[in-house]
Design a protein around this motif. Structure first.
Motif, PDB file in Angstrom:
ATOM      1  N   SER A 118       4.191  -1.169  -1.130  1.00  0.00           N
ATOM      2  CA  SER A 118       3.307  -2.149  -1.767  1.00  0.00           C
ATOM      3  C   SER A 118       2.043  -1.587  -2.411  1.00  0.00           C
ATOM      4  O   SER A 118       1.406  -2.269  -3.209  1.00  0.00           O
ATOM      5  CB  SER A 118       2.885  -3.194  -0.723  1.00  0.00           C
ATOM      6  OG  SER A 118       2.160  -2.581   0.345  1.00  0.00           O
ATOM      7  N   SER A 119       1.656  -0.369  -2.061  1.00  0.00           N
ATOM      8  CA  SER A 119       0.400   0.173  -2.600  1.00  0.00           C
ATOM      9  C   SER A 119       0.501   0.414  -4.104  1.00  0.00           C
ATOM     10  O   SER A 119       1.567   0.769  -4.616  1.00  0.00           O
ATOM     11  CB  SER A 119       0.038   1.481  -1.895  1.00  0.00           C
ATOM     12  OG  SER A 119      -0.261   1.253  -0.537  1.00  0.00           O
ATOM     13  N   HIS A 121      -7.549   1.714  -1.027  1.00  0.00           N
ATOM     14  CA  HIS A 121      -7.781   0.929   0.189  1.00  0.00           C
ATOM     15  C   HIS A 121      -9.114   1.268   0.842  1.00  0.00           C
ATOM     16  O   HIS A 121      -9.706   0.413   1.515  1.00  0.00           O
ATOM     17  CB  HIS A 121      -6.656   1.156   1.202  1.00  0.00           C
ATOM     18  CG  HIS A 121      -5.293   0.879   0.659  1.00  0.00           C
ATOM     19  ND1 HIS A 121      -4.971  -0.303   0.032  1.00  0.00           N
ATOM     20  CD2 HIS A 121      -4.155   1.638   0.636  1.00  0.00           C
ATOM     21  CE1 HIS A 121      -3.699  -0.274  -0.336  1.00  0.00           C
ATOM     22  NE2 HIS A 121      -3.193   0.885   0.003  1.00  0.00           N
ATOM     23  N   ARG A 150      -3.768  -6.607  -6.399  1.00  0.00           N
ATOM     24  CA  ARG A 150      -3.599  -5.355  -5.663  1.00  0.00           C
ATOM     25  C   ARG A 150      -2.719  -5.531  -4.435  1.00  0.00           C
ATOM     26  O   ARG A 150      -1.908  -4.655  -4.097  1.00  0.00           O
ATOM     27  CB  ARG A 150      -4.965  -4.803  -5.237  1.00  0.00           C
ATOM     28  CG  ARG A 150      -4.915  -3.473  -4.492  1.00  0.00           C
ATOM     29  CD  ARG A 150      -6.283  -3.061  -4.010  1.00  0.00           C
ATOM     30  NE  ARG A 150      -7.222  -2.867  -5.103  1.00  0.00           N
ATOM     31  CZ  ARG A 150      -8.526  -2.612  -4.934  1.00  0.00           C
ATOM     32  NH1 ARG A 150      -9.021  -2.526  -3.716  1.00  0.00           N
ATOM     33  NH2 ARG A 150      -9.315  -2.447  -5.973  1.00  0.00           N
ATOM     34  N   TYR A 151      -2.884  -6.671  -3.738  1.00  0.00           N
ATOM     35  CA  TYR A 151      -2.219  -6.836  -2.441  1.00  0.00           C
ATOM     36  C   TYR A 151      -1.154  -7.930  -2.425  1.00  0.00           C
ATOM     37  O   TYR A 151      -0.698  -8.333  -1.349  1.00  0.00           O
ATOM     38  CB  TYR A 151      -3.274  -7.135  -1.369  1.00  0.00           C
ATOM     39  CG  TYR A 151      -4.196  -5.967  -1.126  1.00  0.00           C
ATOM     40  CD1 TYR A 151      -3.707  -4.772  -0.621  1.00  0.00           C
ATOM     41  CD2 TYR A 151      -5.558  -6.049  -1.425  1.00  0.00           C
ATOM     42  CE1 TYR A 151      -4.538  -3.686  -0.409  1.00  0.00           C
ATOM     43  CE2 TYR A 151      -6.402  -4.974  -1.204  1.00  0.00           C
ATOM     44  CZ  TYR A 151      -5.890  -3.794  -0.698  1.00  0.00           C
ATOM     45  OH  TYR A 151      -6.703  -2.713  -0.496  1.00  0.00           O
ATOM     46  N   LEU A 153       2.065  -6.626  -0.705  1.00  0.00           N
ATOM     47  CA  LEU A 153       1.867  -6.451   0.734  1.00  0.00           C
ATOM     48  C   LEU A 153       1.859  -7.801   1.446  1.00  0.00           C
ATOM     49  O   LEU A 153       2.501  -7.963   2.500  1.00  0.00           O
ATOM     50  CB  LEU A 153       0.556  -5.712   0.997  1.00  0.00           C
ATOM     51  CG  LEU A 153       0.172  -5.544   2.469  1.00  0.00           C
ATOM     52  CD1 LEU A 153       1.235  -4.754   3.222  1.00  0.00           C
ATOM     53  CD2 LEU A 153      -1.199  -4.871   2.593  1.00  0.00           C
ATOM     54  N   ASN A 191     -11.511  -5.090   1.476  1.00  0.00           N
ATOM     55  CA  ASN A 191     -10.050  -5.046   1.351  1.00  0.00           C
ATOM     56  C   ASN A 191      -9.366  -5.692   2.553  1.00  0.00           C
ATOM     57  O   ASN A 191      -8.352  -6.377   2.410  1.00  0.00           O
ATOM     58  CB  ASN A 191      -9.581  -3.603   1.184  1.00  0.00           C
ATOM     59  CG  ASN A 191      -9.946  -3.032  -0.175  1.00  0.00           C
ATOM     60  OD1 ASN A 191      -9.990  -3.758  -1.160  1.00  0.00           O
ATOM     61  ND2 ASN A 191     -10.215  -1.738  -0.234  1.00  0.00           N
ATOM     62  N   VAL A 207      -6.943  -9.230   2.255  1.00  0.00           N
ATOM     63  CA  VAL A 207      -5.588  -9.427   2.783  1.00  0.00           C
ATOM     64  C   VAL A 207      -5.556 -10.613   3.730  1.00  0.00           C
ATOM     65  O   VAL A 207      -4.639 -11.452   3.678  1.00  0.00           O
ATOM     66  CB  VAL A 207      -5.098  -8.145   3.489  1.00  0.00           C
ATOM     67  CG1 VAL A 207      -3.758  -8.390   4.185  1.00  0.00           C
ATOM     68  CG2 VAL A 207      -4.961  -7.008   2.489  1.00  0.00           C
TER      69      VAL A 207
END
Length: 481
Positions: free
Chosen positions: A271-272, A288, A302-303, A306, A340, A344
């Protein structure tokens, strides 16, 4: 020879058979042997038949493979020949493919091939259907192994060559093959595909990258190769409704003992953010721990993958591991920035955020030697939630609700350490801003940080948390009174 001798012999018109029909002598037939009459295309050498197959297309090859068992066997052996390249991979033999910048190698060919992306997905989808029909009489294991052999013919020309497009097409092919299979067959297929890749040319590539002793970022070409394969085959190209099945199989294959650190590495690898340009190649692990998302929209971009992976896990057999997985993720490759972490948690929603905070508090509450640093994960999460709430201009109500839940689960004698950790995290944010004074991001961040400090300070003053009951049961009695 006289005309009379050359004339065909016939029965006299006056002679009649008992039935009254005229009898005429039959024409002469060519004398043929029984052996000559039995000669068919299957009697040709296999190499000749393969040359003939090289002049047809995928749909015709699919039809031929279903004519008989003999033709089926010939069609499957044809898949591994040099003459099969233009038939199996027509999107790699066009004029557009020849002009492509990124080149790939195909086993059996000395030429380097590009990809015509306008035709590639259709090509690999049809190839999946063809192999599916061709192998319908084989066992699941044999079908998967034959399919992996076909895909293993393709490889990048260099370890630094971009592989995202090629791996995506491999995913298209494999999931066209397993479309309609039972869950048990899909689990077996996923395990075989993983084992074959992990033991392939890069020998234990996945095991090497996810091992705790491996330093993330030390081999960007290997990480990108593994990342693109896992992301395409086990997530992006998976049919709707089968994503949990494939993701759980992947995680259990990489860590049969269900180690949260190993599983978190796999999920972050998939996922990065990553780059495949000449000037920047590899997984962006530093994002991160260094890059602050300016808004929640930036954080979502970005996430998003994830968060999607975590939500899939939440619904399956690995759901109880979600808090511990989050804890490991937020420490990989090193402790994340509070913003970060908060991003999430906000994207996951209040319920998952509550479970994570409970998990981190529970880890501290069971210890005998509690100190301020023990609440580092809790303070980072609360600070991150508050900062991203301020950046997204949302209500602080949910943040205060999570804070009160944390306080209620911390024994009274340890709350002072919790508050010290929380204000210490905010103080570290102030220090970072002062060290980068004058930069645009620091000026913008100072406004949000000031708002967070003011709101949390005001809330704590109003609530006077130090004098609240020491247990959640006592707190419920106070509320009732």
């Amino acid at each position: 020879m006289s005309r009379q001798l050359r004339t065909r012999k016939r029965v006299s018109p006056s002679a009649q058979s008992p039935a009254g029909d005229w009898q005429v002598s039959p024409p002469k037939k060519m004398l043929v042997t029984e052996q000559f009459m039995k000669v068919t295309m299957l009697d040709l050498p296999e190499q000749v038949i393969h040359k003939i197959f090289g002049h047809i297309n995928l749909l015709q090859l699919s039809d031929i493979s279903q004519v008989s068992r003999q033709f089926n066997t010939l069609a499957m052996s044809f898949l591994h020949t040099t003459s099969s390249i233009p038939v199996l991979f027509p999107s790699m033999t066009t004029a557009v493919a020849d002009q492509a910048v990124v080149k790939y190698s195909i086993s059996g060919s000395e030429k380097q091939h590009g990809l015509d992306m306008t035709r590639a997905r259709t090509n690999f989808r049809q190839l999946g259907v063809t192999v599916k029909k061709m192998t319908c009489l084989l066992s699941t294991r044999e079908r998967v192994m034959l399919s992996t052999q076909v895909m293993s013919r393709l490889c990048p020309c260099s370890s630094l060559s971009p592989t995202s497009q090629l791996m995506s097409l491999c995913g298209v092919f494999l999931h066209q093959l397993v479309d309609g299979w039972t869950d048990e067959e899909c689990v077996l297929a996923a395990g075989l595909v993983f084992s074959t890749f992990n033991s392939g040319g890069a020998g234990g590539a996945v095991s090497a990258v996810v091992a705790p002793s491996y330093q993330l970022g030390s081999r960007p070409e290997l990480e990108m190769h593994v990342r693109n394969f896992l992301a395409s085959v086990f997530y992006k190209e998976v049919a709707s409704g089968q994503q949990r099945l494939w993701l759980e199989t992947l995680l259990l294959q990489t860590s049969p003992e269900r180690n949260s650190l190993t599983m978190s590495r796999v999920m972050l690898l998939i996922s990065s953010p990553a780059r495949e340009e000449d000037w920047q190649f590899g997984v962006l692990w530093a994002d991160h721990v260094e890059a602050i998302p300016a808004t929640l929209a930036v954080a979502s971009a970005r996430y998003n993958t994830l968060v999607s992976l975590l939500n899939i896990i939440k619904q399956g057999q690995l759901g109880p591991m979600l808090p511990s997985l989050l804890f490991s993720i937020f420490q990989t490759p090193s402790p994340w920035l509070p913003e970060n972490v908060g991003s999430v948690l906000l994207l996951l929603g209040h319920q998952t955020c509550h479970l994570y905070l409970q998990h981190t508090v529970r880890q501290v509450a069971t210890r005998d030697d509690v100190c301020t640093n023990c609440f580092k994960s809790v303070s980072t999460a609360v600070t991150g939630l508050a900062l991203m709430t301020a950046r997204s201009r949302r209500s602080f109500g949910p943040v205060f609700a999570r804070l009160e839940e944390v306080i209620m689960h911390v024994p009274g004698q340890h709350r002072e350490n919790l508050f010290k950790a929380l204000w210490g995290a905010l103080a570290e944010e102030v220090t970072d801003l002062r060290q980068n004074e004058g930069e645009d991001w620091a000026m913008e961040g100072s406004m949000h940080l000031f708002k967070v400090i003011r709101m949390i300070g005001q809330r704590m003053t109003e609530k006077a948390y130090m004098h609240l009951p020491s247990t959640s049961q006592d707190w419920e009695l106070v509320i009732e009174e």
